[in-house]
Scaffold this motif. Structure first.
Motif, PDB file in Angstrom:
ATOM      1  N   ARG A   5       0.780  -1.346  -0.122  1.00  0.00           N
ATOM      2  CA  ARG A   5       0.195   0.131   0.011  1.00  0.00           C
ATOM      3  C   ARG A   5       0.757   1.297  -0.199  1.00  0.00           C
ATOM      4  NH1 ARG A   5      -4.775  -1.217   4.315  1.00  0.00           N
ATOM      5  NH2 ARG A   5      -5.400  -2.879   3.300  1.00  0.00           N
ATOM      6  N   ILE A  65      -7.846   1.982  -5.737  1.00  0.00           N
ATOM      7  CA  ILE A  65      -6.982   0.797  -6.422  1.00  0.00           C
ATOM      8  C   ILE A  65      -6.612  -0.410  -5.265  1.00  0.00           C
ATOM      9  CG2 ILE A  65      -4.703   0.269  -7.314  1.00  0.00           C
ATOM     10  CD1 ILE A  65      -4.862   2.997  -8.694  1.00  0.00           C
ATOM     11  N   GLN A  69      -7.664  -4.130  -5.586  1.00  0.00           N
ATOM     12  CA  GLN A  69      -6.586  -5.245  -5.869  1.00  0.00           C
ATOM     13  C   GLN A  69      -6.546  -6.104  -4.614  1.00  0.00           C
ATOM     14  OE1 GLN A  69      -4.091  -5.800  -8.189  1.00  0.00           O
ATOM     15  NE2 GLN A  69      -5.121  -4.411  -9.421  1.00  0.00           N
ATOM     16  N   SER A  70      -6.707  -5.551  -3.293  1.00  0.00           N
ATOM     17  CA  SER A  70      -6.437  -6.034  -2.084  1.00  0.00           C
ATOM     18  C   SER A  70      -7.641  -7.168  -1.624  1.00  0.00           C
ATOM     19  CB  SER A  70      -5.907  -5.404  -0.881  1.00  0.00           C
ATOM     20  OG  SER A  70      -7.101  -4.681  -0.668  1.00  0.00           O
ATOM     21  N   GLY A  96     -13.269  -9.996  -9.189  1.00  0.00           N
ATOM     22  CA  GLY A  96     -11.996  -9.102  -8.997  1.00  0.00           C
ATOM     23  C   GLY A  96     -11.205  -9.234 -10.192  1.00  0.00           C
ATOM     24  N   ALA A  97      -9.802  -9.055 -10.062  1.00  0.00           N
ATOM     25  CA  ALA A  97      -8.777  -9.125 -11.068  1.00  0.00           C
ATOM     26  C   ALA A  97      -8.620 -10.385 -11.663  1.00  0.00           C
ATOM     27  CB  ALA A  97      -7.393  -8.362 -10.852  1.00  0.00           C
ATOM     28  N   ALA A 100      -6.384 -12.673  -9.447  1.00  0.00           N
ATOM     29  CA  ALA A 100      -7.208 -13.133  -7.953  1.00  0.00           C
ATOM     30  C   ALA A 100      -8.403 -13.927  -8.229  1.00  0.00           C
ATOM     31  CB  ALA A 100      -7.927 -11.667  -7.536  1.00  0.00           C
TER      32      ALA A 100
END
Ligand SMILES: Nc1ncnc2c1ncn2[C@@H]1O[C@H](COP(=O)(O)OP(=O)(O)OP(=O)(O)O)[C@@H](O)[C@H]1O
Ligand SMILES: [Mg+2]
Length: 465
Positions: A5, A65, A69-70, A96-97, A100
């Motif tokens: 982060r 972001i 992402q997390s 998600g992405a 992931a």
């Protein structure tokens, strides 16, 4: 996660700062702001504003972001932690992405596999447990340290123990019969399989166990402990004893009249036949003994026939009072000879039975009442219905039987007073025949007796209706 982060935040702040600075330069080129920019205070103010704006914008962007992402990673981490705890039903959200989603899908496959493996293992454990508990034999496992690692319910039942006072205990400390403890000790020490029959008593019961003990070998012939399997053979032993007793009794019962016949006939042949009174008395004895022999063989054949597995009575609706009256009529002269009063109290009752066999039953009971009663007594026979059953009661005022002997009356050849019963010409098979016949009628027979007061036999038979 935190360092990621921070790095992302610094990177975004830098990029946005650069972007804004470039914008400022471009704008100031287009508009005449040069004059003011020579003032250092204005430059610092502008720089401050640029970086403050960059900070705010970058914080908002990086927050978004980071969130995008997390979140899937956090979700996967949580799922993995749940799996570690043993909750194999936990699943990760597959969104998600692209990376992931792949991670979540993989962790879900892993979770599903773990869940299936656990379910299979649980099922196998259940199966094994059911098998161990229902195998019909007693089982105990002792580990390398000599502690009881597994014991099934039949084992606990056989030794009248509870799980708490056996599970995890050292086998040497168990409160079990010495013979069994010695057997276990031998298998444990020698690590060799062994088999034995052991006898011991638990409370008032004598137990006979067929025990087998063997070492448990793991992988690479590693010794893991011993397993003890025991099978209750008390009933087999009892039957073996009954068979032995039966053979001994039959031989004895046959030998007595045969010896007598042989002895008296030899004496006669040696010359005693010349004296007519002796000849007559000896012939009478020989006749009586051969009659006894015939009776014994007849009863034995009868018993073996009745005891045969497929034996069935020819059951039909039968007037039980008529049966009793016929039996009473046959025995009446002998009763009168002994001055015994035969008192019949019969209600009209129809039973489901074979009249000839039922007469046989009644004759045996009435003959016993007659034989084991003094003269000038009364024998009562009652017949009535009670709770969908026919009840027949034969009550005498005879010598009676000790309570301890009652349970043995129906045994083959059992006689309370052997000499006395033999003098009366009995074989000791009468009541066993009666019991088998009553049971072949799906009935039941009980005895009630008091020494010096009398004996009552009660038969319960199914009604014809
Ligand atoms: N009514 C009775 N009163 C007292 N004792 C009895 C009575 N009935 C039976 N018994 C006892 O039970 C024993 C077994 O009876 P069971 O009828 O089987 O044989 P038994 O009368 O000796 O010979 P049999 O085979 O000829 O009948 C008898 O020997 C006797 O000791
Ligand atoms: Mg008898």
């Amino acid at each position: 996660m935190k360092s990621f982060r921070h790095r992302l935040l610094i990177m975004i702040v830098g990029w946005i700062g650069l972007l804004l600075a470039s914008l400022l330069i471009i704008v100031s080129q287009l508009f005449p702001l040069y004059a003011n920019l020579e003032d250092p205070a204005t430059i610092w103010l502008l720089l401050f504003l640029i970086f403050a704006t960059a900070m705010v914008i970058s914080t908002i962007i990086s927050h978004r972001i980071i969130k995008i992402q997390s979140q899937p990673i956090e979700n996967v981490t949580e799922t993995a932690l749940e799996l570690v705890k043993g909750n194999y039903r936990a699943r990760a959200v597959e969104s998600g992405a692209v990376g992931a989603v792949q991670l979540s899908a993989t962790i879900n496959v892993l979770a599903r596999n773990l869940q299936e493996i656990t379910a299979i293992r649980q099922m196998e454990q259940e199966r094994l447990k059911t098998l161990i508990e229902n195998m019909g034999s007693s089982l105990m496992m002792i580990n390398r340290q000599g502690r009881v690692s597994l014991v099934n319910k039949p084992f606990l039942r056989e030794l009248a123990m509870s799980n708490e006072n056996i599970q995890g205990k050292l086998y040497k400390e168990l409160d079990i019969p010495t013979v069994l403890a010695k057997f276990i000790e031998n298998v444990f020490m020698t690590e060799m399989p062994d088999r034995d029959q052991i006898d011991f008593s638990i409370g008032l019961h004598q137990k006979h166990l067929d025990v087998y003990g063997a070492p448990i070998m793991g992988e690479h012939e590693r010794w893991l402990g011993v397993v003890i399997v025991a099978h209750d053979i008390s009933e087999l032993k009892r039957l073996e004893q009954v068979r032995k007793d039966f053979v001994a009794n039959v031989s004895h019962e046959l030998r007595t009249p045969v010896t007598s016949i042989k002895g008296f006939s030899e004496t006669l042949l040696d010359g005693a036949y010349e004296d007519t009174p002796t000849l007559l008395s000896f012939l009478e004895i020989i006749h009586k003994e051969s009659n006894r022999l015939e009776l014994l063989i007849k009863d034995l054949l009868e018993l073996s026939k009745i005891e045969h597995a497929g034996f069935q009575v020819k059951a039909q609706p039968t007037d039980m009072s008529a049966v009793i009256e016929r039996a009473a009529g046959m025995i009446q002269p002998r009763m009168e000879d002994k001055a015994i009063l035969l008192n019949l109290q019969l209600e009209p009752v129809e039973v489901l039975g074979d009249p000839d066999r039922l007469i046989q039953v009644m004759m045996n009971l009435l003959a016993n009442a007659l034989t084991y009663s003094a003269s000038e007594t009364t024998v009562e026979v009652h017949l009535f219905k009670e709770q969908e059953e026919a009840v027949i009661r034969v009550k005498d005022q005879g010598i009676g039987v000790e309570t301890s002997e009652i349970g043995r009356l129906f045994e083959r050849f059992y006689r309370v007073d052997r000499a006395r019963s033999r003098n009366s010409g009995g074989t000791g098979l009468g009541l066993s025949i009666v019991k088998h016949l009553v049971e072949a009628h799906h009935g039941k027979i009980t005895v009630d007796s008091e020494v010096g007061v009398g004996t009552t036999f009660t038969i319960y038979l199914p009604l014809a209706s």
